[in-house]
Design an enzyme around this catalytic site. Structure first.
Site, short mmCIF file in Angstrom:
data_model
loop_
_atom_site.label_atom_id
_atom_site.label_comp_id
_atom_site.label_asym_id
_atom_site.label_seq_id
_atom_site.Cartn_x
_atom_site.Cartn_y
_atom_site.Cartn_z
N SER A 1 75.78 11.02 79.35
CA SER A 1 74.73 12.02 79.07
C SER A 1 73.49 11.38 78.46
O SER A 1 72.53 12.09 78.13
CB SER A 1 75.27 13.11 78.15
OG SER A 1 76.37 13.76 78.76
N ARG B 1 73.93 12.72 83.33
CA ARG B 1 73.16 13.94 83.14
C ARG B 1 71.74 13.55 82.78
O ARG B 1 71.52 12.82 81.82
CB ARG B 1 73.80 14.77 82.02
CG ARG B 1 75.07 15.52 82.43
CD ARG B 1 74.73 16.79 83.22
NE ARG B 1 73.73 17.55 82.49
CZ ARG B 1 74.01 18.30 81.43
NH1 ARG B 1 75.24 18.43 81.00
NH2 ARG B 1 73.04 18.94 80.79
N LYS C 1 83.46 11.96 80.39
CA LYS C 1 82.08 12.40 80.17
C LYS C 1 81.75 12.07 78.72
O LYS C 1 82.42 12.57 77.81
CB LYS C 1 81.97 13.91 80.42
CG LYS C 1 80.66 14.56 79.95
CD LYS C 1 80.62 16.03 80.37
CE LYS C 1 79.47 16.79 79.74
NZ LYS C 1 79.46 18.22 80.16
N ASP D 1 79.15 12.46 75.93
CA ASP D 1 77.98 13.23 75.52
C ASP D 1 77.21 12.47 74.43
O ASP D 1 77.65 11.40 74.00
CB ASP D 1 78.46 14.61 75.03
CG ASP D 1 77.46 15.70 75.30
OD1 ASP D 1 76.27 15.37 75.55
OD2 ASP D 1 77.84 16.88 75.26
N ASP E 1 71.25 21.51 80.02
CA ASP E 1 72.49 22.18 80.45
C ASP E 1 72.20 23.34 81.38
O ASP E 1 71.29 24.14 81.13
CB ASP E 1 73.22 22.77 79.24
CG ASP E 1 73.78 21.70 78.33
OD1 ASP E 1 73.60 20.51 78.61
OD2 ASP E 1 74.42 22.09 77.34
N ASP F 1 86.21 19.61 78.97
CA ASP F 1 84.93 19.37 78.29
C ASP F 1 85.18 19.42 76.78
O ASP F 1 86.27 19.03 76.31
CB ASP F 1 83.85 20.35 78.79
CG ASP F 1 82.44 19.79 78.64
OD1 ASP F 1 81.89 19.87 77.52
OD2 ASP F 1 81.88 19.27 79.63
N ASP F 2 84.24 19.89 76.03
CA ASP F 2 84.32 19.86 74.56
C ASP F 2 85.44 20.78 74.04
O ASP F 2 85.97 21.61 74.78
CB ASP F 2 82.96 20.31 74.00
CG ASP F 2 82.71 19.80 72.59
OD1 ASP F 2 83.64 19.27 71.98
OD2 ASP F 2 81.57 19.96 72.12
C1 GLA Z 1 76.29 19.45 75.63
C2 GLA Z 1 76.50 19.07 77.09
C3 GLA Z 1 77.25 20.18 77.81
C4 GLA Z 1 78.59 20.40 77.13
C5 GLA Z 1 78.38 20.71 75.67
C6 GLA Z 1 79.69 20.74 74.90
O1 GLA Z 1 75.45 20.56 75.48
O2 GLA Z 1 75.27 18.83 77.72
O3 GLA Z 1 77.43 19.84 79.17
O4 GLA Z 1 79.39 19.26 77.30
O5 GLA Z 1 77.55 19.74 75.02
O6 GLA Z 1 79.53 21.04 73.56
#
Ligand code: GLA
Length: 426
Positions: free
Chosen positions: A193, A218, A159, A161, A222, A82-83
């Site tokens: 997202s 999404r 993914k 975002d 979250d 992820d991030d």
């Molecule tokens: C957003 C996304 C999360 C995650 C964070 C990472 O909030 O919805 O799922 O990926 O960013 O910073």
């Protein structure tokens, strides 16, 4: 004169394409695997927490667990970053690069490691100037370059975002990334997202379009490590089921966010409820927990074979809430292939196990039929349950009873349950 061969070939291809869905042939069932965010967030403190920080070691260790502890065989194949994986600056060519201290061997080597174990690698980017965690984002002028970079690294899922971009930029960038990923020639599952940044509902969100460009998306907030968070997601998804349910299908799924089973916020009953409700929703099963230390009770929930079979049903029909009782019992139904179905009885009560009496007739099943019932969690079976028979399930507070039903004797022409009247007859 006959139709020229080339035209006939093109026509044949066009005619066999399904009417909707992103045409990359991927995610025909909801993706399954592991995603770092909910459990490990943006922990970059590898000095003090070398085993808990976002580094290549974390993903290698999770890949080992997925490959060695029975997860991969059950379908949990994706190891998703992820991030907070990237360096704070792009390189001289403007290319994204991983943080050199936390990913010293680079993403390509990590992809090789993951692939050697029969798994797939996912990565994260953000359509905007920065990711939500403040790392370099994919601005519109970088979409093609970043798609090529991910493909060259051997990435299998992206993914994308939506922090730090406008609605207008998103409307341009999300479809552009779909085209750019397809143009790389590498099969890359595309998780968007976009709807979550636009409130998740029409008219701002166009689910027909999303189904054409994204494999999953999404829709909503979250998930956090709490039962309140799970409940708020469940409430939103089922309150809006008339919009969301028809949007899902093979190749294109709603994503209510990660499974938090195995973490700190859910009781045993609540963990079973999250798994059952995500399965009813035909949701991606992306675990975000520490697979190195997961307790057997949580593992057993996540590795329930019948549950996974239901989640991965090839028809890919998302289920719905069919009844909200005054007693705070709710009933959910998901139609499955071969005229089977899954029922979930969910208790929102806070007192004690509740005896809920009903019949399949009351739940909209066709008259004159008889079913084999299997309890998904305890394996007990009931043979020959007739539509009109009353039965009682005992549902624990914030827990579920989940049934898998197959028609025993199709006494009458096969019909979907009445509660499933949104369906075409199978
Ligand atoms: C957003 C996304 C999360 C995650 C964070 C990472 O909030 O919805 O799922 O990926 O960013 O910073």
């Amino acid at each position: 004169m006959g139709v020229p061969a080339a035209v006939a070939a093109v026509l044949a291809v066009v005619l066999v394409l399904p009417a909707r869905g992103l045409e990359n042939g991927l995610a025909r069932t909801p993706p399954m695997g592991w995603l770092a965010w909910e459990r490990f967030r943006c922990n970059v403190n590898c000095r003090e927490e070398p085993h808990q920080c976002i580094s290549e070691m974390l993903f290698m260790e999770m890949a080992d667990r997925l490959a060695e502890d029975g997860w991969r065989e059950l379908g949990y194949k994706y190891v998703n970053i992820d991030d907070c994986w990237a360096a704070k600056q792009r390189d001289a060519e403007g290319q994204l690069v991983p943080d050199p201290e936390r990913f010293p061997r680079g993403i390509k080597a990590l992809a090789d490691y993951v692939h050697a174990r029969g798994l797939k690698l996912g990565i994260y980017s953000d359509l905007g100037t920065l990711t939500c965690g403040g790392y370099p984002g994919t601005t519109l002028d970088r979409v093609e370059q970043d798609a090529r970079t991910f493909a060259e690294w051997g990435v299998d899922m992206l993914k994308l975002d939506g922090c730090y971009s406008s609605g207008k930029e998103q409307a341009q960038g999300y479809p552009e990334m779909a085209r750019a990923l397809n143009a790389t020639g590498r099969p890359i599952v595309y998780s968007c997202s976009w709807p979550a940044y636009q409130g998740g509902l029409p008219p701002k969100v166009n689910y027909t379009l999303l189904g054409k460009i994204c494999n999953l998306w999404r829709n909503y907030d979250d998930i956090q490590d709490s039962w309140d968070s799970v409940l708020s997601i469940v409430d939103w998804f089922f309150t809006n089921q008339d919009v969301l349910q028809p949007a899902a299908g093979p190749g294109h799924w709603n994503d209510p966010d990660m499974l938090i089973i195995g973490n700190f916020g859910l009781s045993y009953e609540q963990s079973r409820s999250q798994m059952a409700l995500w399965t009813i929703m035909a949701a991606p099963l992306l675990m975000s927990t520490d697979l190195r230390t997961i307790l057997p009770s949580a593992k057993e929930i996540l590795q329930n074979r019948l549950m996974i079979q239901i989640n991965q049903d090839p028809l890919g029909i998302q289920g719905r809430r069919i009844i909200k009782e005054k007693s705070h019992i709710e009933v959910f139904l998901r139609p499955l292939s071969h005229a089977a179905s899954a029922l979930v009885f969910f208790s929102r009560r806070t007192d004690m196990p509740f005896r809920y009496t009903t019949s399949l007739a009351k739940l909209g099943f066709p008259e004159g039929a008889s079913y084999e019932v299997q309890d998904v969690y305890n394996g007990k079976t009931i043979s020959g349950l007739k539509t009109g028979d009353n039965f009682t399930v005992v549902v624990n507070p914030s827990g579920v009873v989940m049934w898998y039903l197959t028609p025993k004797a199709l006494l009458i022409q096969q019909q979907a349950p009445r509660g499933a009247s949104w369906l075409p007859l199978l």
